[in-house]
Each structure stands twice: as C-alpha cells, then as structure tokens.
Design an enzyme around this catalytic site. Structure first.
Site, PDB file in Angstrom:
ATOM      1  N   ARG A 121     102.763 146.621 -28.714  1.00 26.50           N
ATOM      2  CA  ARG A 121     102.166 146.237 -30.019  1.00 26.50           C
ATOM      3  C   ARG A 121     102.673 144.899 -30.551  1.00 26.50           C
ATOM      4  NH1 ARG A 121     102.854 151.769 -31.506  1.00 26.50           N
ATOM      5  NH2 ARG A 121     100.909 152.892 -31.123  1.00 26.50           N
ATOM      6  N   LYS A 143      95.348 131.541 -31.958  1.00 24.44           N
ATOM      7  CA  LYS A 143      94.209 132.161 -31.273  1.00 24.44           C
ATOM      8  C   LYS A 143      94.619 132.425 -29.834  1.00 24.44           C
ATOM      9  CE  LYS A 143      90.234 130.355 -33.820  1.00 24.44           C
ATOM     10  NZ  LYS A 143      89.031 129.486 -33.748  1.00 24.44           N
ATOM     11  N   GLU A 185      89.876 116.045 -28.260  1.00 24.03           N
ATOM     12  CA  GLU A 185      90.278 116.827 -29.445  1.00 24.03           C
ATOM     13  C   GLU A 185      90.990 115.918 -30.452  1.00 24.03           C
ATOM     14  OE1 GLU A 185      89.282 119.898 -29.895  1.00 24.03           O
ATOM     15  OE2 GLU A 185      88.814 120.609 -27.879  1.00 24.03           O
ATOM     16  N   LYS A 227      96.116 120.030 -37.511  1.00 28.26           N
ATOM     17  CA  LYS A 227      95.802 121.422 -37.148  1.00 28.26           C
ATOM     18  C   LYS A 227      96.660 122.384 -37.971  1.00 28.26           C
ATOM     19  CE  LYS A 227      94.476 124.830 -33.996  1.00 28.26           C
ATOM     20  NZ  LYS A 227      93.941 125.235 -32.728  1.00 28.26           N
ATOM     21  N   GLU A 237      90.001 131.848 -39.938  1.00 26.99           N
ATOM     22  CA  GLU A 237      88.695 131.185 -39.884  1.00 26.99           C
ATOM     23  C   GLU A 237      87.661 131.847 -40.799  1.00 26.99           C
ATOM     24  OE1 GLU A 237      87.792 129.559 -35.976  1.00 26.99           O
ATOM     25  OE2 GLU A 237      85.681 129.612 -36.467  1.00 26.99           O
ATOM     26  N   ARG A 241      88.865 126.566 -41.471  1.00 30.75           N
ATOM     27  CA  ARG A 241      89.239 126.398 -40.054  1.00 30.75           C
ATOM     28  C   ARG A 241      88.034 126.063 -39.181  1.00 30.75           C
ATOM     29  NH1 ARG A 241      93.782 129.794 -36.556  1.00 30.75           N
ATOM     30  NH2 ARG A 241      93.409 128.708 -34.598  1.00 30.75           N
ATOM     31  N   ASN A 245      85.867 123.254 -35.250  1.00 31.01           N
ATOM     32  CA  ASN A 245      84.805 123.459 -34.253  1.00 31.01           C
ATOM     33  C   ASN A 245      83.844 122.287 -34.175  1.00 31.01           C
ATOM     34  OD1 ASN A 245      85.834 126.001 -33.691  1.00 31.01           O
ATOM     35  ND2 ASN A 245      84.692 126.905 -35.392  1.00 31.01           N
ATOM     36  N   HIS A 248      81.958 121.551 -31.055  1.00 33.79           N
ATOM     37  CA  HIS A 248      82.104 122.701 -30.169  1.00 33.79           C
ATOM     38  C   HIS A 248      80.835 123.549 -30.063  1.00 33.79           C
ATOM     39  CE1 HIS A 248      86.233 121.473 -30.351  1.00 33.79           C
ATOM     40  NE2 HIS A 248      86.641 122.443 -29.573  1.00 33.79           N
ATOM     41  N   HIS A 252      80.223 124.170 -26.445  1.00 37.66           N
ATOM     42  CA  HIS A 252      80.296 125.495 -25.806  1.00 37.66           C
ATOM     43  C   HIS A 252      78.983 125.844 -25.133  1.00 37.66           C
ATOM     44  CE1 HIS A 252      83.899 126.960 -28.438  1.00 37.66           C
ATOM     45  NE2 HIS A 252      84.304 126.416 -27.302  1.00 37.66           N
ATOM     46  N   HIS A 265      86.218 121.067 -20.773  1.00 37.76           N
ATOM     47  CA  HIS A 265      86.043 121.410 -22.195  1.00 37.76           C
ATOM     48  C   HIS A 265      85.950 120.132 -23.036  1.00 37.76           C
ATOM     49  CE1 HIS A 265      86.388 123.684 -25.883  1.00 37.76           C
ATOM     50  NE2 HIS A 265      87.440 122.956 -26.253  1.00 37.76           N
TER      51      HIS A 265
HETATM   52  P1  NAD Z   1      94.467 124.399 -18.183  1.00 40.57           P
HETATM   53  O1  NAD Z   1      95.429 125.310 -18.807  1.00 40.57           O
HETATM   54  O2  NAD Z   1      93.584 124.955 -17.136  1.00 40.57           O
HETATM   55  O3  NAD Z   1      95.246 123.139 -17.610  1.00 40.57           O
HETATM   56  C1  NAD Z   1      94.538 122.140 -16.919  1.00 40.57           C
HETATM   57  C2  NAD Z   1      95.144 121.894 -15.526  1.00 40.57           C
HETATM   58  O4  NAD Z   1      96.372 121.178 -15.675  1.00 40.57           O
HETATM   59  C3  NAD Z   1      95.506 123.166 -14.779  1.00 40.57           C
HETATM   60  O5  NAD Z   1      95.264 122.972 -13.409  1.00 40.57           O
HETATM   61  C4  NAD Z   1      97.005 123.290 -15.034  1.00 40.57           C
HETATM   62  O6  NAD Z   1      97.683 124.056 -14.066  1.00 40.57           O
HETATM   63  C5  NAD Z   1      97.424 121.840 -14.982  1.00 40.57           C
HETATM   64  N1  NAD Z   1      98.645 121.490 -15.671  1.00 40.57           N
HETATM   65  C6  NAD Z   1      99.138 121.987 -16.825  1.00 40.57           C
HETATM   66  N2  NAD Z   1     100.186 121.267 -17.232  1.00 40.57           N
HETATM   67  C7  NAD Z   1     100.383 120.297 -16.296  1.00 40.57           C
HETATM   68  C8  NAD Z   1     101.293 119.227 -16.173  1.00 40.57           C
HETATM   69  N3  NAD Z   1     102.178 118.959 -17.134  1.00 40.57           N
HETATM   70  N4  NAD Z   1     101.230 118.433 -15.086  1.00 40.57           N
HETATM   71  C9  NAD Z   1     100.264 118.663 -14.125  1.00 40.57           C
HETATM   72  N5  NAD Z   1      99.354 119.638 -14.207  1.00 40.57           N
HETATM   73  C10 NAD Z   1      99.407 120.440 -15.296  1.00 40.57           C
HETATM   74  O7  NAD Z   1      93.489 123.744 -19.278  1.00 40.57           O
HETATM   75  P2  NAD Z   1      93.747 123.212 -20.765  1.00 40.57           P
HETATM   76  O8  NAD Z   1      92.792 122.121 -20.926  1.00 40.57           O
HETATM   77  O9  NAD Z   1      95.175 122.987 -21.048  1.00 40.57           O
HETATM   78  O10 NAD Z   1      93.293 124.445 -21.652  1.00 40.57           O
HETATM   79  C11 NAD Z   1      91.989 124.956 -21.610  1.00 40.57           C
HETATM   80  C12 NAD Z   1      92.023 126.380 -22.100  1.00 40.57           C
HETATM   81  O11 NAD Z   1      92.521 126.390 -23.449  1.00 40.57           O
HETATM   82  C13 NAD Z   1      90.664 127.040 -22.145  1.00 40.57           C
HETATM   83  O12 NAD Z   1      90.790 128.328 -21.593  1.00 40.57           O
HETATM   84  C14 NAD Z   1      90.341 127.131 -23.615  1.00 40.57           C
HETATM   85  O13 NAD Z   1      89.561 128.259 -23.936  1.00 40.57           O
HETATM   86  C15 NAD Z   1      91.697 127.234 -24.223  1.00 40.57           C
HETATM   87  N6  NAD Z   1      91.769 126.762 -25.620  1.00 40.57           N
HETATM   88  C16 NAD Z   1      92.337 127.567 -26.528  1.00 40.57           C
HETATM   89  C17 NAD Z   1      92.446 127.167 -27.834  1.00 40.57           C
HETATM   90  C18 NAD Z   1      93.123 128.045 -28.840  1.00 40.57           C
HETATM   91  O14 NAD Z   1      93.088 127.730 -30.029  1.00 40.57           O
HETATM   92  N7  NAD Z   1      93.774 129.105 -28.404  1.00 40.57           N
HETATM   93  C19 NAD Z   1      91.968 125.909 -28.225  1.00 40.57           C
HETATM   94  C20 NAD Z   1      91.399 125.089 -27.252  1.00 40.57           C
HETATM   95  C21 NAD Z   1      91.301 125.528 -25.949  1.00 40.57           C
HETATM   96  N1  GLY Z   2      90.507 125.426 -31.421  1.00 36.56           N
HETATM   97  C1  GLY Z   2      89.926 125.861 -32.648  1.00 36.56           C
HETATM   98  C2  GLY Z   2      90.843 126.672 -33.483  1.00 36.56           C
HETATM   99  O1  GLY Z   2      91.995 126.833 -33.178  1.00 36.56           O
HETATM  100  O2  GLY Z   2      90.429 127.184 -34.478  1.00 36.56           O
END
Ligand code: NAD
Ligand code: GLY
Length: 361
Positions: A121, A143, A185, A227, A237, A241, A245, A248, A252, A265
C-alpha cells in the site's frame, strides 16, 4: 547544487539538481529519515552507466541495497514488469520502511513509482531521473503509470516521491535525439508560463549548448520551478495542471495513430504545439507573429512542425479516446501569447481544416 521545493503540505519534497552529485544521494536520504532496505529499479541501458555510483553511496550510508533491472523500452512499461519489481521487492524482504529508487528515464520512473505506490500500500519512493524529459517533467509531480492495450498510461496513480535527485551530467551519455525530445517540454514551459525562458531558448539554441552542463542546470532548474509551482497548486489536475498538456492533445493522438513507432513523445508534442498555435491564431486568440515564433523555435530545434501519412479520421479517433477528453469534448490548451495559455473547446471542423491545410506535409 540547486534545490527546488515542490510544496504539498506534509508531502512536500525537494528537487535536487547538481552535477556529478550521485554520491550525495545516500546522505540526503538519511536526512529524510530513510533507512533499511532499498530497491534500485533501473534498466539494462542505465544500470551499467550509473547504478554502481548509487550502490556505493547507499552502502556507505548504511542502506542494504538490491536491484531490479528491467528491459529497456516503452514496450516493457506494463503490469508484467511491475510484477517483476514486486517479486524483486519481496525476494529482497522490503518492508514498509524500505524505499524504491527509480534510476532512469520516464519509463523506469513511471513503472518504479507505480510499484512503490502499490507495494504494501505504498513505500518510500525516490526519483533519480537520467533523461532530460524525466528531469524536467516525468519525475516531478507524482504521476505514475503503466500502459494497457487500451492505451498509454491507463493504469496508474498519483503518488509523490519523497525526493527527486538529479545529476545533470547524466545527460552527457544521452543521445541528441533524446535531448531534443526532452527539449520540446522545455519549449512548452516557455510558452505556457515564462516569456523570458522562451526568449532565452531562442537566443541560446540547445544544439550549441549540448555539452554545456551549466546551460542545462539553468534551463532544467527553470523548468522544474514551473512544473513544481503548477503541481503544488493543482496536484490532481482538477484545473491548472491541465496547462502542462499544451501540445499533448494532438501529440498523443499522433503517437497513438502511429502505434508509438513513428514519433518520439517530444516530436509528437512539438507537432501538437504547432497545431495548437495554428488553431489559436485561426480562432483569433494569438497574433500570427507570436504563432510564427512558436513554429520557428520548434523548427530551429530540429523538431518536426508537420506530419504525414496519418488520416484525419485516425487522428480524430485517437484524440477523442485520450483520457483527458471529457464526454467527447476536446478541450485544448491554446496559447494567447508566449508565456500565457487558456483552456478552450475547439470545434472539430476548425481543427481538421487547420491541421489539413497547415500541418500535413
Ligand atoms: P525512456 O525512459 O524510454 O528513456 C529514453 C532512452 O534513454 C531509453 O533507451 C533509456 O534507457 C535511455 N537512457 C536513460 N537515461 C540515459 C542516460 N543518462 N544515458 C543514456 N541513455 C539513457 O524515455 P523518456 O523520454 O525518459 O520518458 C518517456 C516516458 O515518460 C513515457 O513512458 C511517458 O509516458 C513518461 N512520462 C511521464 C510523465 C509523468 O508525469 N509521469 C511525464 C512525461 C512523460
Ligand atoms: N506531464 C504532465 C503532468 O505531469 O501533468
């Protein structure tokens, strides 16, 4: 080291931004009163780069350290891999005083966070983001989610970390494509709320600063501040918040319509920001000069400003399915000037016309 506070009452936390600072994580976790067992959740790409430094600092400060190493990629962001994290946590004997540390990009962070939110939990969660996108966006604000065949991030929770701790030097091993994706972003933050950040980005292109860690410290800190302010006012949100988006809704839609294969993305959000700016101009909300500035910076960054081979019907189908749509109404975040946006319904025919005339290559 810089620190940004995310104010959420008793759940407030600090975002630490430094260079070559990973050896400070153990002492900082101690200051929060954390102890006992730690599970580092990472992936096969990041583990050989950065896990050792974290393991050393945590052991030196008395933590018992375990690892869960996931396969790399968005395709693995699912409940099967969350179950793998639970298995690692149980095998290591993690209890309710233990912590999960996410070491990696947004994929690792979202999955580790969902596991931390639900294991027994909810146990302590620390974000150590290593991509630009995760540093300025995904690691901040609580999130956490995994994908489901019905859609991206459809299974998730709001679960705040106890701390976000980032080493800007991790960007040096990141590909320029991933940096560019995260940069979209940062452009977004400029458009939604900070005209001076936007002008700074125009005057200091990231390609000329890609190895300049002071530049990244600065723009990452400014982004985290925006942020953190937004999330502290509207964690779940309910209103404000939603400005995060910007770009987005179309973004999306483009990602989903191309099965997440064609655009990163950041690329999809970049096209979405251009689309939203064109719609805003067409609705008389923003001047064509300001709209051009948005398109120009995105283009100059090497991000796409148009798309091809996606029909309106497909795109519209996915835009309507987005979990931010309400009762079939598409509310857009639209810029009124650089540094200011509003939430407004958009007529689907107007949207179709603008996209087909101005964004389809
Ligand atoms: P990712 O986590 O897939 O990383 C991109 C690539 O870089 C991967 O191959 C990873 O292994 C590699 N990598 C990571 N750090 C590295 C480093 N320092 N050196 C070399 N390679 C490295 O992608 P991302 O763009 O970081 O994140 C995308 C994800 O985040 C999506 O799933 C999206 O839905 C999510 N997201 C979440 C939120 C949120 O608020 N929670 C907001 C935006 C995006
Ligand atoms: N990435 C959008 C949010 O965190 O609300």
């Amino acid at each position: 080291m810089k620190k940004v506070e995310l104010a959420l009452g008793t759940r407030s936390y600090q975002i630490h931004i430094g260079i070559n600072n990973l050896s400070r994580l153990g002492p900082e976790m101690r200051k929060l009163g954390l102890r006992g067992k730690v599970l580092i959740v990472t992936n096969t790409k990041v583990e050989p780069l950065y896990a050792e430094s974290l393991i050393d600092t945590l052991k030196e400060t008395g933590f018992s350290v375990h690892k869960a190493v996931l396969p790399d990629g968005e395709n693995y962001k699912n409940l099967d891999n969350v179950a793998f994290i639970y298995d690692c946590a149980f095998n290591a004997g993690l209890d309710r005083q233990s912590s999960i540390i996410a070491l990696g990009g947004g994929v690792v962070g979202d999955m580790a966070g969902f596991a931390a939110a639900t294991y027994m939990r909810g146990i302590n969660f620390i974000q150590v983001p290593t991509t630009l996108l995760a540093q300025v966006d995904a690691s901040i604000g609580g999130k956490v989610a995994v994908n489901h065949p019905q859609g991206k991030n459809m299974i998730g929770a709001f679960y705040q970390p106890r701390m976000v701790f980032m080493d800007i030097a991790t960007l040096l091993t990141l590909s320029s494509g991933e940096i560019r994706s995260g940069f979209a972003e940062i452009i977004k933050y400029g458009v939604i709320s900070n005209h001076s950040l936007y002008s700074y980005l125009e005057e200091h292109p990231f390609l000329e600063n890609i190895d300049n860690l002071e530049y990244w410290m600065d723009v990452v800190e400014k982004s985290c501040l925006i942020k953190a302010q937004v999330v502290s006012k509207d964690e779940r949100e309910q209103g404000l918040r939603a400005i995060l988006n910007f770009g987005h809704t179309i973004g999306h839609g483009l990602e989903a319509a191309t099965s997440y294969q064609k655009y990163s993305h950041g690329e999809a959000v970049a096209i979405g920001m251009v689309g939203a700016a064109c719609i805003a101009r067409e609705m008389g909300l923003i001047s064509s000069g300001e709209e051009e500035r948005i398109k120009n910076l995105i283009g100059k960054t090497g991000l796409p400003v148009s798309y091809s081979d996606i029909s309106w019907d497909d795109l519209w189908f996915y835009i309507q399915r987005d979990k931010k749509a309400q009762d079939g109404n598409i509310n857009f975040i639209l810029p009124t000037s650089i540094g200011s946006v509003i939430l407004s319904p958009v007529d689907s025919e107007l949207m179709r016309k603008v996209l087909e005339q101005e964004l389809v290559k």
